[in-house]
Design a protein around this motif. Structure first.
Motif, PDB file in Angstrom:
ATOM      1  N   TYR A   1      -2.485   9.101  13.852  1.00 61.15           N
ATOM      2  CA  TYR A   1      -1.744   8.366  12.822  1.00 61.15           C
ATOM      3  C   TYR A   1      -1.459   6.936  13.282  1.00 61.15           C
TER       4      TYR A   1
ATOM      5  N   ARG B   1       0.842  -1.210   0.000  1.00 59.19           N
ATOM      6  CA  ARG B   1       0.000   0.000   0.000  1.00 59.19           C
ATOM      7  C   ARG B   1       0.866   1.245   0.000  1.00 59.19           C
TER       8      ARG B   1
ATOM      9  N   SER C   1      -1.071  11.376   2.899  1.00 60.76           N
ATOM     10  CA  SER C   1      -2.037  12.267   3.547  1.00 60.76           C
ATOM     11  C   SER C   1      -2.274  13.461   2.627  1.00 60.76           C
TER      12      SER C   1
ATOM     13  N   ARG D   1       7.737   2.053   3.251  1.00 59.29           N
ATOM     14  CA  ARG D   1       7.575   3.495   3.464  1.00 59.29           C
ATOM     15  C   ARG D   1       8.931   4.088   3.816  1.00 59.29           C
TER      16      ARG D   1
ATOM     17  N   VAL E   1      -3.249   3.876  11.283  1.00 59.75           N
ATOM     18  CA  VAL E   1      -2.379   3.140  10.357  1.00 59.75           C
ATOM     19  C   VAL E   1      -2.320   1.658  10.769  1.00 59.75           C
TER      20      VAL E   1
ATOM     21  N   GLU F   1      -4.873   8.939   3.881  1.00 58.67           N
ATOM     22  CA  GLU F   1      -4.813   9.124   5.338  1.00 58.67           C
ATOM     23  C   GLU F   1      -5.241  10.550   5.675  1.00 58.67           C
TER      24      GLU F   1
ATOM     25  N   ALA G   1       0.270   5.163   1.265  1.00 56.67           N
ATOM     26  CA  ALA G   1      -0.725   5.770   2.168  1.00 56.67           C
ATOM     27  C   ALA G   1      -0.453   7.257   2.402  1.00 56.67           C
TER      28      ALA G   1
ATOM     29  N   LEU H   1       9.846   6.884   9.081  1.00 54.93           N
ATOM     30  CA  LEU H   1       8.831   6.191   9.891  1.00 54.93           C
ATOM     31  C   LEU H   1       9.371   4.900  10.517  1.00 54.93           C
TER      32      LEU H   1
END
Ligand code: GLU
Length: 293
Positions: free
Chosen positions: A208, A12, A16, A226, A212, A48, A14, A230
Protein backbone atom coordinates in the motif's frame (compact mmCIF):
# COMPACT_ATOMS: atom_id res chain seq x y z
CA UNK A 1 -8.70 23.08 1.07
CA UNK A 2 -6.49 25.78 -0.41
CA UNK A 3 -5.68 25.58 -4.10
CA UNK A 4 -2.06 25.28 -5.21
CA UNK A 5 -1.08 28.45 -7.07
CA UNK A 6 -0.81 28.02 -10.82
CA UNK A 7 -1.99 24.43 -10.75
CA UNK A 8 -5.43 23.02 -11.36
CA UNK A 9 -6.23 20.82 -8.34
CA UNK A 10 -6.34 17.07 -8.85
CA UNK A 11 -8.27 14.94 -6.37
CA UNK A 12 -8.60 11.17 -6.21
CA UNK A 13 -10.69 8.52 -4.53
CA UNK A 14 -8.69 5.30 -4.21
CA UNK A 15 -10.76 2.34 -3.00
CA UNK A 16 -9.58 -1.27 -2.82
CA UNK A 17 -11.97 -3.78 -4.40
CA UNK A 18 -11.60 -6.26 -1.56
CA UNK A 19 -15.08 -5.63 -0.17
CA UNK A 20 -18.22 -3.60 -0.82
CA UNK A 21 -18.22 0.16 -0.30
CA UNK A 22 -19.89 1.54 2.83
CA UNK A 23 -20.93 4.94 4.14
CA UNK A 24 -17.33 5.84 5.01
CA UNK A 25 -16.30 5.35 1.39
CA UNK A 26 -19.29 7.43 0.29
CA UNK A 27 -18.05 10.32 2.45
CA UNK A 28 -14.53 10.08 1.00
CA UNK A 29 -15.69 9.79 -2.59
CA UNK A 30 -18.25 12.60 -2.35
CA UNK A 31 -15.84 14.97 -0.56
CA UNK A 32 -13.20 14.44 -3.23
CA UNK A 33 -15.71 14.75 -6.04
CA UNK A 34 -17.34 17.91 -4.68
CA UNK A 35 -14.03 19.60 -3.79
CA UNK A 36 -12.78 18.95 -7.33
CA UNK A 37 -16.00 20.34 -8.80
CA UNK A 38 -16.04 23.41 -6.55
CA UNK A 39 -12.39 24.25 -7.25
CA UNK A 40 -12.55 23.68 -11.00
CA UNK A 41 -10.24 20.69 -10.52
CA UNK A 42 -10.19 17.08 -11.65
CA UNK A 43 -11.60 14.04 -9.92
CA UNK A 44 -9.79 10.75 -10.53
CA UNK A 45 -10.67 7.27 -9.43
CA UNK A 46 -7.92 4.78 -8.68
CA UNK A 47 -8.51 1.10 -8.06
CA UNK A 48 -6.03 -0.13 -5.44
CA UNK A 49 -6.02 -3.80 -6.33
CA UNK A 50 -2.46 -4.92 -5.59
CA UNK A 51 -3.78 -7.65 -3.31
CA UNK A 52 -4.57 -10.07 -6.11
CA UNK A 53 -5.88 -12.71 -3.72
CA UNK A 54 -8.57 -10.53 -2.15
CA UNK A 55 -9.54 -8.10 -4.92
CA UNK A 56 -12.06 -9.31 -7.50
CA UNK A 57 -13.52 -7.96 -10.77
CA UNK A 58 -17.01 -8.29 -9.25
CA UNK A 59 -16.09 -6.02 -6.34
CA UNK A 60 -14.48 -3.56 -8.75
CA UNK A 61 -17.69 -3.50 -10.81
CA UNK A 62 -19.64 -2.91 -7.60
CA UNK A 63 -17.47 0.18 -6.89
CA UNK A 64 -18.34 1.71 -10.26
CA UNK A 65 -22.03 0.90 -9.71
CA UNK A 66 -22.14 2.43 -6.24
CA UNK A 67 -20.27 5.59 -7.23
CA UNK A 68 -22.43 6.14 -10.32
CA UNK A 69 -25.51 5.67 -8.14
CA UNK A 70 -24.20 8.38 -5.81
CA UNK A 71 -24.20 10.65 -8.86
CA UNK A 72 -20.41 10.92 -9.15
CA UNK A 73 -18.51 11.22 -12.41
CA UNK A 74 -14.83 10.50 -12.78
CA UNK A 75 -12.25 10.62 -15.52
CA UNK A 76 -11.47 7.52 -17.56
CA UNK A 77 -9.45 5.45 -18.02
CA UNK A 78 -9.31 4.59 -14.35
CA UNK A 79 -5.84 3.70 -13.05
CA UNK A 80 -5.78 0.12 -11.79
CA UNK A 81 -2.73 -0.60 -9.68
CA UNK A 82 -2.55 -4.21 -10.86
CA UNK A 83 -1.64 -2.86 -14.31
CA UNK A 84 1.31 -0.86 -12.97
CA UNK A 85 3.43 -3.29 -10.98
CA UNK A 86 6.41 -2.31 -13.15
CA UNK A 87 6.20 1.27 -11.82
CA UNK A 88 6.35 0.08 -8.22
CA UNK A 89 9.21 -2.30 -9.05
CA UNK A 90 11.17 0.64 -10.51
CA UNK A 91 10.65 2.66 -7.33
CA UNK A 92 11.67 -0.29 -5.18
CA UNK A 93 14.79 -0.80 -7.30
CA UNK A 94 15.71 2.82 -6.75
CA UNK A 95 15.46 2.40 -2.98
CA UNK A 96 17.44 -0.83 -3.25
CA UNK A 97 20.21 0.97 -5.11
CA UNK A 98 20.26 3.53 -2.31
CA UNK A 99 20.82 0.65 0.13
CA UNK A 100 17.58 1.41 1.96
CA UNK A 101 15.69 -1.86 1.58
CA UNK A 102 16.42 -5.40 2.67
CA UNK A 103 14.90 -8.83 2.07
CA UNK A 104 12.74 -9.85 5.03
CA UNK A 105 12.38 -13.59 5.53
CA UNK A 106 10.22 -13.95 8.63
CA UNK A 107 6.65 -15.16 8.17
CA UNK A 108 3.75 -13.50 9.98
CA UNK A 109 3.64 -16.45 12.36
CA UNK A 110 7.34 -16.16 13.16
CA UNK A 111 7.00 -12.45 13.90
CA UNK A 112 4.00 -13.12 16.11
CA UNK A 113 5.84 -15.81 18.04
CA UNK A 114 8.88 -13.57 18.51
CA UNK A 115 6.75 -10.72 19.83
CA UNK A 116 4.79 -13.02 22.14
CA UNK A 117 8.01 -14.52 23.54
CA UNK A 118 9.47 -11.09 24.19
CA UNK A 119 6.28 -9.82 25.79
CA UNK A 120 6.02 -12.94 27.93
CA UNK A 121 9.38 -11.93 29.41
CA UNK A 122 7.89 -8.56 30.25
CA UNK A 123 9.71 -6.61 27.52
CA UNK A 124 7.57 -4.11 25.63
CA UNK A 125 7.64 -4.61 21.87
CA UNK A 126 7.32 -1.45 19.76
CA UNK A 127 4.05 -1.17 17.84
CA UNK A 128 3.07 1.02 14.92
CA UNK A 129 0.19 3.56 15.05
CA UNK A 130 -2.21 0.82 13.88
CA UNK A 131 -1.13 -1.41 16.75
CA UNK A 132 0.87 -3.90 14.69
CA UNK A 133 4.26 -4.95 16.08
CA UNK A 134 7.37 -3.56 14.40
CA UNK A 135 9.24 -6.09 12.29
CA UNK A 136 12.11 -7.68 14.29
CA UNK A 137 15.63 -6.46 13.55
CA UNK A 138 17.21 -9.81 12.59
CA UNK A 139 16.95 -9.49 8.81
CA UNK A 140 18.11 -5.88 8.82
CA UNK A 141 21.49 -6.96 10.16
CA UNK A 142 22.26 -9.82 7.76
CA UNK A 143 25.24 -9.54 5.44
CA UNK A 144 24.85 -9.42 1.67
CA UNK A 145 26.28 -12.92 1.21
CA UNK A 146 23.84 -14.46 3.63
CA UNK A 147 20.94 -12.60 1.99
CA UNK A 148 21.96 -13.80 -1.44
CA UNK A 149 22.32 -17.35 -0.18
CA UNK A 150 18.91 -17.37 1.47
CA UNK A 151 17.25 -15.94 -1.64
CA UNK A 152 19.11 -18.30 -3.94
CA UNK A 153 17.87 -21.16 -1.74
CA UNK A 154 14.33 -20.11 -2.59
CA UNK A 155 13.44 -18.58 0.81
CA UNK A 156 10.25 -16.58 0.42
CA UNK A 157 10.84 -12.97 1.27
CA UNK A 158 9.32 -9.53 1.30
CA UNK A 159 11.25 -6.26 0.92
CA UNK A 160 11.27 -3.84 3.82
CA UNK A 161 12.48 -0.30 4.25
CA UNK A 162 15.37 0.15 6.64
CA UNK A 163 13.60 2.94 8.49
CA UNK A 164 16.60 4.16 10.47
CA UNK A 165 18.77 4.45 7.36
CA UNK A 166 15.96 6.02 5.35
CA UNK A 167 15.41 8.71 7.98
CA UNK A 168 19.17 9.33 8.22
CA UNK A 169 19.34 9.68 4.43
CA UNK A 170 16.68 12.39 4.41
CA UNK A 171 18.29 13.91 7.50
CA UNK A 172 15.71 16.56 8.32
CA UNK A 173 12.37 16.78 10.05
CA UNK A 174 9.70 16.02 7.47
CA UNK A 175 6.32 17.71 7.63
CA UNK A 176 3.16 17.85 5.60
CA UNK A 177 0.43 20.38 5.13
CA UNK A 178 -2.86 19.24 6.63
CA UNK A 179 -6.08 21.19 6.31
CA UNK A 180 -7.87 21.15 9.66
CA UNK A 181 -11.34 22.76 9.75
CA UNK A 182 -10.44 24.64 6.59
CA UNK A 183 -7.16 25.97 8.00
CA UNK A 184 -3.76 24.89 6.60
CA UNK A 185 -1.64 23.41 9.40
CA UNK A 186 1.89 21.99 9.36
CA UNK A 187 2.19 18.50 10.82
CA UNK A 188 5.53 16.94 11.86
CA UNK A 189 5.88 13.50 10.26
CA UNK A 190 7.01 10.61 12.45
CA UNK A 191 7.83 7.75 10.07
CA UNK A 192 9.96 5.98 12.72
CA UNK A 193 6.73 5.12 14.52
CA UNK A 194 6.07 2.57 11.75
CA UNK A 195 9.30 0.61 12.00
CA UNK A 196 10.64 -1.14 8.90
CA UNK A 197 7.52 -0.92 6.74
CA UNK A 198 6.90 -3.46 4.02
CA UNK A 199 7.38 -2.27 0.44
CA UNK A 200 6.73 -5.45 -1.45
CA UNK A 201 5.30 -8.73 -0.21
CA UNK A 202 6.22 -12.27 -0.98
CA UNK A 203 2.70 -12.72 -2.38
CA UNK A 204 2.17 -9.23 -3.89
CA UNK A 205 4.78 -7.25 -5.81
CA UNK A 206 4.09 -3.98 -4.00
CA UNK A 207 2.60 -2.63 -0.80
CA UNK A 208 0.00 0.00 0.00
CA UNK A 209 2.63 2.56 1.09
CA UNK A 210 4.78 2.19 -2.00
CA UNK A 211 2.05 2.07 -4.61
CA UNK A 212 -0.01 4.90 -3.12
CA UNK A 213 3.08 7.14 -3.05
CA UNK A 214 4.13 6.30 -6.59
CA UNK A 215 0.59 6.71 -7.93
CA UNK A 216 -0.16 10.02 -6.24
CA UNK A 217 2.92 11.36 -8.04
CA UNK A 218 2.21 9.51 -11.30
CA UNK A 219 -1.31 10.93 -11.42
CA UNK A 220 -0.07 14.39 -10.32
CA UNK A 221 -2.47 14.41 -7.36
CA UNK A 222 -2.36 17.81 -5.65
CA UNK A 223 -4.90 17.11 -2.88
CA UNK A 224 -5.11 13.86 -0.95
CA UNK A 225 -8.44 13.69 0.86
CA UNK A 226 -9.00 10.46 2.79
CA UNK A 227 -10.14 9.15 6.16
CA UNK A 228 -8.49 9.96 9.49
CA UNK A 229 -7.47 6.33 9.83
CA UNK A 230 -4.71 7.06 7.29
CA UNK A 231 -3.45 10.24 9.01
CA UNK A 232 -0.35 8.64 10.56
CA UNK A 233 0.46 6.66 7.42
CA UNK A 234 1.12 10.00 5.72
CA UNK A 235 4.47 10.10 7.56
CA UNK A 236 5.62 7.05 5.57
CA UNK A 237 4.34 8.55 2.31
CA UNK A 238 6.22 11.79 2.97
CA UNK A 239 9.41 9.85 3.64
CA UNK A 240 9.05 7.83 0.44
CA UNK A 241 8.30 11.03 -1.52
CA UNK A 242 11.53 12.58 -0.26
CA UNK A 243 13.60 9.49 -0.99
CA UNK A 244 12.16 9.09 -4.49
CA UNK A 245 12.21 12.79 -5.33
CA UNK A 246 8.42 13.01 -5.73
CA UNK A 247 6.27 16.10 -5.15
CA UNK A 248 4.18 16.38 -1.98
CA UNK A 249 0.45 16.91 -2.23
CA UNK A 250 -1.66 18.77 0.34
CA UNK A 251 -3.53 16.52 2.75
CA UNK A 252 -6.88 16.50 4.44
CA UNK A 253 -7.86 13.55 6.61
CA UNK A 254 -11.60 13.71 7.10
CA UNK A 255 -13.76 12.46 9.98
CA UNK A 256 -14.71 8.80 9.99
CA UNK A 257 -18.22 7.44 9.90
CA UNK A 258 -18.60 5.18 12.93
CA UNK A 259 -21.12 2.48 13.72
CA UNK A 260 -23.52 2.66 16.66
CA UNK A 261 -20.81 1.34 18.98
CA UNK A 262 -18.37 4.03 17.88
CA UNK A 263 -16.29 1.61 15.81
CA UNK A 264 -14.89 2.17 12.33
CA UNK A 265 -17.16 0.68 9.66
CA UNK A 266 -16.05 -2.58 8.15
CA UNK A 267 -16.55 -3.75 4.60
CA UNK A 268 -18.44 -6.82 5.72
CA UNK A 269 -21.07 -4.90 7.68
CA UNK A 270 -24.35 -5.14 5.80
CA UNK A 271 -26.30 -2.30 7.42
CA UNK A 272 -23.92 0.41 6.21
CA UNK A 273 -23.06 -1.01 2.79
CA UNK A 274 -24.06 1.22 -0.12
CA UNK A 275 -25.41 -1.65 -2.21
CA UNK A 276 -27.53 -2.95 0.66
CA UNK A 277 -28.86 0.53 1.44
CA UNK A 278 -29.75 1.05 -2.23
CA UNK A 279 -31.53 -2.30 -2.37
CA UNK A 280 -33.44 -1.33 0.77
CA UNK A 281 -34.76 1.73 -1.08
CA UNK A 282 -32.38 4.53 -0.03
CA UNK A 283 -31.61 7.31 -2.51
CA UNK A 284 -28.29 9.06 -3.12
CA UNK A 285 -29.73 12.08 -1.29
CA UNK A 286 -30.50 9.85 1.71
CA UNK A 287 -26.86 8.75 1.77
CA UNK A 288 -25.60 12.36 1.69
CA UNK A 289 -27.94 13.23 4.56
CA UNK A 290 -26.93 10.18 6.57
CA UNK A 291 -23.23 11.07 6.37
CA UNK A 292 -23.88 14.68 7.28
CA UNK A 293 -23.33 16.33 3.90
N1 GLU B 1 -6.92 2.06 -0.81
C1 GLU B 1 -7.01 2.63 0.50
C2 GLU B 1 -8.26 2.12 1.18
O1 GLU B 1 -9.16 1.63 0.53
C3 GLU B 1 -7.08 4.14 0.50
C4 GLU B 1 -5.80 4.74 0.07
C5 GLU B 1 -5.68 6.24 0.20
O2 GLU B 1 -6.68 6.97 0.07
O3 GLU B 1 -4.57 6.70 0.37
O4 GLU B 1 -8.33 2.20 2.39
Amino acid sequence: MPATPGQSPVFRFAPSPNGLLHLGHALSAILNHDMARDSGGRFLLRIEDIDLARCTPELEAAIYRDLAWLGLEWETPVRRQSEHFADYATALERLREMGLVYPAFMTRGEVKARVAASEAEGAAWPRDPDGSPHYPEDDRHRGDDERRQLMAGGMRHAWRLDMEKAIATVNRQLTWQETVDGTPTIVAADPAAWGDVILSRSDAPSSYHLSVTVDDAEQAITHVVRGRDLFQATAVHRLLQELLGLPQPLYHHHRLILDEDGRKLSKSEKSTGLQALREAGASAADIRRRIGL
